[in-house]
Structure formats: C-alpha cells, structure tokens
Design a protein around this motif. Structure first.
Motif, PDB file in Angstrom:
ATOM      1  N   LEU A 167       0.823  -1.196   0.000  1.00 17.66           N
ATOM      2  CA  LEU A 167       0.000   0.000   0.000  1.00 17.66           C
ATOM      3  C   LEU A 167       0.866   1.259   0.000  1.00 17.66           C
ATOM      4  N   ALA A 168       1.932   1.261   0.802  1.00 19.84           N
ATOM      5  CA  ALA A 168       2.818   2.421   0.858  1.00 19.84           C
ATOM      6  C   ALA A 168       3.521   2.654  -0.469  1.00 19.84           C
ATOM      7  N   GLU A 169       3.975   1.585  -1.106  1.00 25.47           N
ATOM      8  CA  GLU A 169       4.650   1.738  -2.395  1.00 25.47           C
ATOM      9  C   GLU A 169       3.687   2.268  -3.457  1.00 25.47           C
ATOM     10  N   THR A 170       2.449   1.793  -3.417  1.00 24.87           N
ATOM     11  CA  THR A 170       1.452   2.262  -4.380  1.00 24.87           C
ATOM     12  C   THR A 170       1.131   3.736  -4.166  1.00 24.87           C
ATOM     13  N   LEU A 171       0.848   4.109  -2.924  1.00 25.86           N
ATOM     14  CA  LEU A 171       0.481   5.494  -2.639  1.00 25.86           C
ATOM     15  C   LEU A 171       1.672   6.434  -2.801  1.00 25.86           C
ATOM     16  N   GLY A 172       2.872   5.959  -2.492  1.00 19.09           N
ATOM     17  CA  GLY A 172       4.065   6.787  -2.666  1.00 19.09           C
ATOM     18  C   GLY A 172       4.297   7.162  -4.116  1.00 19.09           C
ATOM     19  N   ALA A 173       3.880   6.295  -5.019  1.00 19.49           N
ATOM     20  CA  ALA A 173       4.049   6.569  -6.446  1.00 19.49           C
ATOM     21  C   ALA A 173       2.951   7.477  -6.987  1.00 19.49           C
ATOM     22  N   GLU A 174       1.815   7.575  -6.273  1.00 20.09           N
ATOM     23  CA  GLU A 174       0.657   8.278  -6.814  1.00 20.09           C
ATOM     24  C   GLU A 174       0.297   9.548  -6.055  1.00 20.09           C
ATOM     25  N   ARG A 175       0.794   9.723  -4.830  1.00 18.79           N
ATOM     26  CA  ARG A 175       0.387  10.877  -4.034  1.00 18.79           C
ATOM     27  C   ARG A 175       1.142  12.138  -4.445  1.00 18.79           C
ATOM     28  N   MET A 176       0.581  13.272  -4.045  1.00 18.14           N
ATOM     29  CA  MET A 176       1.295  14.543  -4.151  1.00 18.14           C
ATOM     30  C   MET A 176       2.183  14.707  -2.919  1.00 18.14           C
ATOM     31  N   ALA A 177       3.073  15.671  -2.958  1.00 17.63           N
ATOM     32  CA  ALA A 177       3.928  15.928  -1.805  1.00 17.63           C
ATOM     33  C   ALA A 177       3.072  16.330  -0.611  1.00 17.63           C
ATOM     34  N   GLY A 178       3.367  15.753   0.560  1.00 17.78           N
ATOM     35  CA  GLY A 178       2.604  16.065   1.758  1.00 17.78           C
ATOM     36  C   GLY A 178       3.062  17.352   2.415  1.00 17.78           C
ATOM     37  N   THR A 179       2.360  17.755   3.468  1.00 15.65           N
ATOM     38  CA  THR A 179       2.671  18.999   4.159  1.00 15.65           C
ATOM     39  C   THR A 179       3.370  18.777   5.493  1.00 15.65           C
ATOM     40  N   ARG A 193       8.682   8.333  13.965  1.00  9.25           N
ATOM     41  CA  ARG A 193       7.888   8.726  12.801  1.00  9.25           C
ATOM     42  C   ARG A 193       7.707   7.574  11.819  1.00  9.25           C
ATOM     43  N   GLY A 194       8.238   6.399  12.146  1.00  7.13           N
ATOM     44  CA  GLY A 194       8.060   5.243  11.281  1.00  7.13           C
ATOM     45  C   GLY A 194       9.067   5.190  10.158  1.00  7.13           C
ATOM     46  N   ALA A 195       8.844   4.268   9.228  1.00  8.11           N
ATOM     47  CA  ALA A 195       9.738   4.079   8.081  1.00  8.11           C
ATOM     48  C   ALA A 195       9.148   4.736   6.853  1.00  8.11           C
ATOM     49  N   ALA A 196       9.990   5.385   6.069  1.00  8.38           N
ATOM     50  CA  ALA A 196       9.552   6.018   4.823  1.00  8.38           C
ATOM     51  C   ALA A 196       9.632   4.996   3.700  1.00  8.38           C
ATOM     52  N   ILE A 197       8.493   4.661   3.103  1.00 11.05           N
ATOM     53  CA  ILE A 197       8.431   3.635   2.060  1.00 11.05           C
ATOM     54  C   ILE A 197       7.719   4.211   0.846  1.00 11.05           C
ATOM     55  N   GLY A 198       8.259   3.938  -0.330  1.00  7.41           N
ATOM     56  CA  GLY A 198       7.656   4.400  -1.566  1.00  7.41           C
ATOM     57  C   GLY A 198       8.398   5.581  -2.145  1.00  7.41           C
ATOM     58  N   ALA A 199       8.107   5.896  -3.408  1.00  5.55           N
ATOM     59  CA  ALA A 199       8.749   7.006  -4.111  1.00  5.55           C
ATOM     60  C   ALA A 199       7.826   7.451  -5.251  1.00  5.55           C
ATOM     61  N   PRO A 200       7.876   8.724  -5.652  1.00  4.81           N
ATOM     62  CA  PRO A 200       8.831   9.742  -5.189  1.00  4.81           C
ATOM     63  C   PRO A 200       8.456  10.414  -3.882  1.00  4.81           C
ATOM     64  N   HIS A 201       7.197  10.275  -3.433  1.00  2.00           N
ATOM     65  CA  HIS A 201       6.769  10.898  -2.186  1.00  2.00           C
ATOM     66  C   HIS A 201       6.476   9.790  -1.175  1.00  2.00           C
ATOM     67  N   ALA A 202       7.486   9.423  -0.406  1.00  2.00           N
ATOM     68  CA  ALA A 202       7.391   8.286   0.503  1.00  2.00           C
ATOM     69  C   ALA A 202       6.268   8.472   1.521  1.00  2.00           C
ATOM     70  N   VAL A 203       5.728   7.349   1.957  1.00  4.81           N
ATOM     71  CA  VAL A 203       4.678   7.311   2.968  1.00  4.81           C
ATOM     72  C   VAL A 203       5.281   6.769   4.262  1.00  4.81           C
ATOM     73  N   GLN A 204       4.988   7.425   5.381  1.00  7.30           N
ATOM     74  CA  GLN A 204       5.458   6.923   6.673  1.00  7.30           C
ATOM     75  C   GLN A 204       4.596   5.738   7.092  1.00  7.30           C
ATOM     76  N   VAL A 205       5.262   4.635   7.458  1.00  5.90           N
ATOM     77  CA  VAL A 205       4.563   3.412   7.858  1.00  5.90           C
ATOM     78  C   VAL A 205       4.978   3.047   9.277  1.00  5.90           C
ATOM     79  N   HIS A 206       3.992   2.767  10.104  1.00  2.00           N
ATOM     80  CA  HIS A 206       4.222   2.442  11.513  1.00  2.00           C
ATOM     81  C   HIS A 206       3.725   1.014  11.755  1.00  2.00           C
TER      82      HIS A 206
END
Length: 267
Positions: A167-179, A193-206
């Motif tokens: 899920l993180a890899e999918t959303l990291g590839a499709e999301r806009m930059a967060g705030t 803050r968890g692990a940053a997974i995905g690119a180009p805008h990684a998602v924090q996963v806990h």
C-alpha cells in the motif's frame, strides 16, 4: 486444467489452499513444498485425506513434477529465491508471501519478462483488503497527507506486513507531496515517525506487533480540520485469502512480467 505446485503447503494459508485446490474442477494440485514436511503425503500433512501427492524440500526439486503455476506462501527469507527459481523453470508464479522489497520485485519483474513468464504478487489476496488499496488510491488523488499503520501478532517476523508495504509503495508513487515536516528536520527520536516507504513521495509506515492482533492495516488521510481513516481487519481464518489466490492462479498467465496487487485483475 491448471496444474499447481504449492510452496508453504503446511502453513496457515497453505492448508486452506490444499483443500480449495483439490475441490476446484479446473485446478489440479500436483506437489507441495515444505522443508519440515518433505517426504510426507501432501494431503495428510495439510490435515486432509491422503492423496498420494509428494512434498519436496525445495522448489528446485518440485520442478521435476510437471506444473503450470507455483503458488508461494512461504517465509520472507525464502520467497524471492523460490520465485526466481520457478521463473527460471518456466512456471508462472502467484506470490502470497511477504517480506520482499521494491528492489526485489524489480529483479523478479526483469527475470519474468526475460523468460516470458507471468508473476502476480499481492501483500493480501482478500477482497476487502484489495478494496482498502483501491479506495486509498482514490483518496490519495485529493488528500496529499497519508500515513499507514500496520498491525499484526507479536510473532510476525517481518515489518511492515506485505499489505502495508504494498500500500505504501502504491500510494508513494501516486500521491502529491505532503505537508508534514520532513523527518530530517525533526528533533528527538526520529524513529518514532516510522519508516519512509515508496517514491517519489514516501509514505510513513508504523508497525505495531503485539498479542491480540491477527492482521490489520489502516491508511490515515488528513486535511485541515478533517480526517479519513480506511481500515482493513482480518479474522483468524485463512478463508479470505483463498478465493483471491485461486483467481490469481487462473489468470497469472495472461500477461508477461510482474503485476502487483489483486486489484490488477479487477475491472
């Protein structure tokens, strides 16, 4: 008739798959793979009536039995090697085991394309978990800030779960930059803050690991003064994963290379 070799045939999901494949009119179970149960009757080892089918210790040994598809529900330390061995042996592969990274999947995709083989991998083959992923992909088009919380039992050996990582890899590839303030700019214990997974805008996963959980995953989306949580909770039965896995086994040969997620088959 699709001939299936099942890796992890004596595991939690594997045992349920033995019964389901045996009952399916268009599928044929031809062999199992389990290091601890090698040499035993496959039916008996899976808690079913004896069926005269062999269990091998490795994928390489099992490939001597003619088959079309390998289904892998093994462990994080063996799944990648199993998939690459099966692809090299000309088998399509359905991957239900977790623990592989984005780099691992890229290597598998390259090997599958070179061999002209189809591979379908999903962190979770249940229909409702697949809908979590689909709904989260819709939400991330409009809400840039998202984090994932992944829950599992105290004994689960990998973090995050396959569901959470995928899920993180999918959303990291499709999301806009967060705030949210970048982790690199934080003080204190940044690991919280968890692990940053995905690119180009990684998602924090806990990842939460403790008694009382089987498998749960939630995507938390936030906008000013409002929040959306999309969550999937699994029960104690392996039944939710069986139907999706068999659907994948029936359709994995339709394309060459790697596909991620059961929703790749849903139209």
């Amino acid at each position: 008739m699709i001939r299936i070799t099942l890796a992890g045939c004596t595991g939690w999901v594997g045992k349920a798959l033995v019964a389901a494949i045996t009952a399916a009119p268009d599928l044929e179970l031809v062999a199992g793979i389990s290091r601890k149960a090698a040499g035993r009757d496959l039916g008996e080892a899976a808690g079913q009536p004896t069926n005269g089918l062999p269990i091998f210790a490795t994928v390489a040994e099992a490939l001597f039995v003619p088959s079309d598809v390998l289904i892998d529900y093994t462990k994080p330390d063996s799944v990648k090697a199993n998939v690459l061995t099966a692809v090299a042996g000309g088998r399509h592969v359905v991957v239900g085991a977790s623990g592989m990274t984005g780099e691992d999947y890229a290597e598998i995709d390259a090997a599958a394309r070179e061999a002209g083989i189809g591979v379908l991998a999903a962190g979770n083959f249940s229909i409702t978990a697949t809908l979590l992923r689909r709904f989260a992909r819709e939400a991330v088009k409009y809400v840039p800030d998202v984090e994932i919380i992944d829950y599992a039992s105290a004994s689960k050996p990998d973090t995050p779960s396959g569901t959470g990582r995928e899920l993180a890899e999918t959303l990291g590839a499709e999301r806009m930059a967060g705030t949210s303030k970048p982790v690199s700019e934080l003080g204190g214990a940044r690991e919280t803050r968890g692990a940053a997974i995905g690119a180009p805008h990684a998602v924090q996963v806990h990842s939460v690991r403790m008694p009382g959980f089987v498998l749960s995953c939630e995507a938390v989306f936030g906008l000013p003064d409002e929040r959306l949580v999309i969550r999937h909770d699994a029960g104690t039965s392996a039944a939710p994963y069986v139907g999706g896995t068999l659907l994948a086994a029936r359709r994995v040969s339709e394309s060459v290379g790697l596909r991620r997620g059961l929703d790749s088959l849903m139209v």
